[in-house]
Design a protein around this motif. Sequence first.
Motif, PDB file in Angstrom:
ATOM      1  N   ALA A 194     126.755  -0.152  43.256  1.00  0.00           N
ATOM      2  CA  ALA A 194     126.518   0.945  42.315  1.00  0.00           C
ATOM      3  C   ALA A 194     127.747   1.159  41.428  1.00  0.00           C
ATOM      4  CB  ALA A 194     126.171   2.224  43.070  1.00  0.00           C
ATOM      5  N   GLY A 195     128.933   1.114  42.025  1.00  0.00           N
ATOM      6  CA  GLY A 195     130.161   1.281  41.249  1.00  0.00           C
ATOM      7  C   GLY A 195     130.367   0.160  40.253  1.00  0.00           C
ATOM      8  N   LEU A 196     130.123  -1.067  40.679  1.00  0.00           N
ATOM      9  CA  LEU A 196     130.274  -2.208  39.776  1.00  0.00           C
ATOM     10  C   LEU A 196     129.229  -2.185  38.663  1.00  0.00           C
ATOM     11  CD1 LEU A 196     131.113  -5.006  42.354  1.00  0.00           C
ATOM     12  CD2 LEU A 196     132.635  -4.081  40.592  1.00  0.00           C
ATOM     13  N   THR A 197     128.026  -1.744  38.982  1.00  0.00           N
ATOM     14  CA  THR A 197     126.979  -1.639  37.968  1.00  0.00           C
ATOM     15  C   THR A 197     127.374  -0.596  36.922  1.00  0.00           C
ATOM     16  OG1 THR A 197     125.299  -2.296  39.556  1.00  0.00           O
ATOM     17  CG2 THR A 197     124.531  -1.140  37.589  1.00  0.00           C
ATOM     18  N   LYS A 198     127.897   0.527  37.382  1.00  0.00           N
ATOM     19  CA  LYS A 198     128.355   1.576  36.449  1.00  0.00           C
ATOM     20  C   LYS A 198     129.470   1.033  35.561  1.00  0.00           C
ATOM     21  CE  LYS A 198     130.259   6.248  36.389  1.00  0.00           C
ATOM     22  NZ  LYS A 198     130.744   7.358  37.207  1.00  0.00           N
ATOM     23  N   LEU A 199     130.394   0.320  36.162  1.00  0.00           N
ATOM     24  CA  LEU A 199     131.482  -0.265  35.397  1.00  0.00           C
ATOM     25  C   LEU A 199     130.948  -1.230  34.346  1.00  0.00           C
ATOM     26  CD1 LEU A 199     134.504  -0.851  34.914  1.00  0.00           C
ATOM     27  CD2 LEU A 199     134.358  -2.547  36.737  1.00  0.00           C
ATOM     28  N   ARG A 200     130.059  -2.124  34.754  1.00  0.00           N
ATOM     29  CA  ARG A 200     129.476  -3.090  33.826  1.00  0.00           C
ATOM     30  C   ARG A 200     128.751  -2.394  32.674  1.00  0.00           C
ATOM     31  NH1 ARG A 200     124.534  -5.496  36.011  1.00  0.00           N
ATOM     32  NH2 ARG A 200     123.779  -3.548  35.160  1.00  0.00           N
ATOM     33  N   ASN A 201     128.010  -1.349  32.998  1.00  0.00           N
ATOM     34  CA  ASN A 201     127.205  -0.669  31.984  1.00  0.00           C
ATOM     35  C   ASN A 201     128.041   0.136  30.990  1.00  0.00           C
ATOM     36  OD1 ASN A 201     124.940  -1.778  33.158  1.00  0.00           O
ATOM     37  ND2 ASN A 201     124.395   0.077  34.279  1.00  0.00           N
ATOM     38  N   HIS A 202     129.278   0.442  31.335  1.00  0.00           N
ATOM     39  CA  HIS A 202     130.126   1.235  30.447  1.00  0.00           C
ATOM     40  C   HIS A 202     131.265   0.440  29.830  1.00  0.00           C
ATOM     41  CE1 HIS A 202     128.078   4.489  32.666  1.00  0.00           C
ATOM     42  NE2 HIS A 202     128.179   5.115  31.526  1.00  0.00           N
ATOM     43  N   LEU A 203     131.369  -0.828  30.150  1.00  0.00           N
ATOM     44  CA  LEU A 203     132.471  -1.627  29.608  1.00  0.00           C
ATOM     45  C   LEU A 203     132.465  -1.683  28.094  1.00  0.00           C
ATOM     46  CD1 LEU A 203     132.909  -4.665  32.015  1.00  0.00           C
ATOM     47  CD2 LEU A 203     134.530  -2.837  31.528  1.00  0.00           C
ATOM     48  N   ASP A 204     131.289  -1.710  27.497  1.00  0.00           N
ATOM     49  CA  ASP A 204     131.233  -1.793  26.034  1.00  0.00           C
ATOM     50  C   ASP A 204     131.867  -0.582  25.376  1.00  0.00           C
ATOM     51  OD1 ASP A 204     129.130  -0.202  26.960  1.00  0.00           O
ATOM     52  OD2 ASP A 204     127.888  -0.633  25.211  1.00  0.00           O
ATOM     53  N   LYS A 205     131.877   0.543  26.060  1.00  0.00           N
ATOM     54  CA  LYS A 205     132.503   1.748  25.518  1.00  0.00           C
ATOM     55  C   LYS A 205     134.024   1.665  25.608  1.00  0.00           C
ATOM     56  CE  LYS A 205     128.562   4.646  26.617  1.00  0.00           C
ATOM     57  NZ  LYS A 205     127.700   3.826  27.420  1.00  0.00           N
ATOM     58  N   CYS A 206     134.521   0.775  26.445  1.00  0.00           N
ATOM     59  CA  CYS A 206     135.965   0.631  26.625  1.00  0.00           C
ATOM     60  C   CYS A 206     136.595  -0.244  25.552  1.00  0.00           C
ATOM     61  CB  CYS A 206     136.273   0.021  27.990  1.00  0.00           C
ATOM     62  SG  CYS A 206     135.850   1.097  29.357  1.00  0.00           S
TER      63      CYS A 206
ATOM     64  N   THR B 299     139.276  12.132  27.735  1.00  0.00           N
ATOM     65  CA  THR B 299     138.385  13.285  27.883  1.00  0.00           C
ATOM     66  C   THR B 299     136.916  12.897  27.913  1.00  0.00           C
ATOM     67  OG1 THR B 299     138.352  13.668  25.503  1.00  0.00           O
ATOM     68  CG2 THR B 299     139.966  14.913  26.799  1.00  0.00           C
ATOM     69  N   ASP B 300     136.586  11.727  27.413  1.00  0.00           N
ATOM     70  CA  ASP B 300     135.175  11.354  27.433  1.00  0.00           C
ATOM     71  C   ASP B 300     134.930   9.989  28.085  1.00  0.00           C
ATOM     72  OD1 ASP B 300     136.198   9.704  25.522  1.00  0.00           O
ATOM     73  OD2 ASP B 300     134.765  10.250  23.966  1.00  0.00           O
ATOM     74  N   CYS B 301     135.841   9.541  28.925  1.00  0.00           N
ATOM     75  CA  CYS B 301     135.686   8.247  29.584  1.00  0.00           C
ATOM     76  C   CYS B 301     134.723   8.372  30.759  1.00  0.00           C
ATOM     77  CB  CYS B 301     137.023   7.719  30.084  1.00  0.00           C
ATOM     78  SG  CYS B 301     136.867   6.122  30.926  1.00  0.00           S
ATOM     79  N   PRO B 302     133.568   7.700  30.703  1.00  0.00           N
ATOM     80  CA  PRO B 302     132.599   7.814  31.788  1.00  0.00           C
ATOM     81  C   PRO B 302     133.033   7.105  33.065  1.00  0.00           C
ATOM     82  CG  PRO B 302     131.847   6.212  30.193  1.00  0.00           C
ATOM     83  CD  PRO B 302     133.096   6.820  29.630  1.00  0.00           C
ATOM     84  N   LEU B 303     134.059   6.267  32.974  1.00  0.00           N
ATOM     85  CA  LEU B 303     134.518   5.536  34.153  1.00  0.00           C
ATOM     86  C   LEU B 303     135.660   6.246  34.869  1.00  0.00           C
ATOM     87  CD1 LEU B 303     134.464   1.927  32.707  1.00  0.00           C
ATOM     88  CD2 LEU B 303     132.786   2.983  34.215  1.00  0.00           C
ATOM     89  N   VAL B 304     136.657   6.653  34.107  1.00  0.00           N
ATOM     90  CA  VAL B 304     137.847   7.242  34.709  1.00  0.00           C
ATOM     91  C   VAL B 304     137.771   8.753  34.791  1.00  0.00           C
ATOM     92  CG1 VAL B 304     140.357   7.406  34.511  1.00  0.00           C
ATOM     93  CG2 VAL B 304     139.213   5.290  33.902  1.00  0.00           C
ATOM     94  N   ASN B 305     137.100   9.370  33.829  1.00  0.00           N
ATOM     95  CA  ASN B 305     137.082  10.825  33.748  1.00  0.00           C
ATOM     96  C   ASN B 305     135.698  11.348  33.372  1.00  0.00           C
ATOM     97  OD1 ASN B 305     137.961  13.459  33.655  1.00  0.00           O
ATOM     98  ND2 ASN B 305     138.918  13.284  31.649  1.00  0.00           N
TER      99      ASN B 305
END
Length: 112
Positions: free
Chosen positions: A69-81, A90-96
């Motif tokens: 689940a954690g890796l899937t979340k990371l994969r799904n949000h990488l494009d935002k990084c 303030t708006d990082c879905p992975l770290v914050n």
Amino acid sequence: MLLMEQLTLGYARDMLRRIALIKAAQSLGISLADITAILAAFPLTDKISAKDIDQMVRKWSVMLDGRIAGLTKLRNHLDKCIGCGCLSRTDCPLVNPSDCLSKKGRGAVILS
């Protein structure tokens, strides 16, 4: 086959089963610390039954599901990084997520 018989000569079957469990768990990416914690419930003098193995597998499955689940979340949000440079915490879905770090005060609160 002869080599395996030579290697197992002198070792109790239960000890070989434990070693096989450890190797299987390691191949799944489970740390030795986590393996040790689960095996601690089974003293070396006890035989590990099929029921015991089933319980271990269930615990490892829960642990692995969490990692997936954690890796899937990371994969799904990488494009935002991409291009972020970690300047907009303030708006990082992975770290914050949901700006939960604002409760810890102002300034840098993540050091790693």
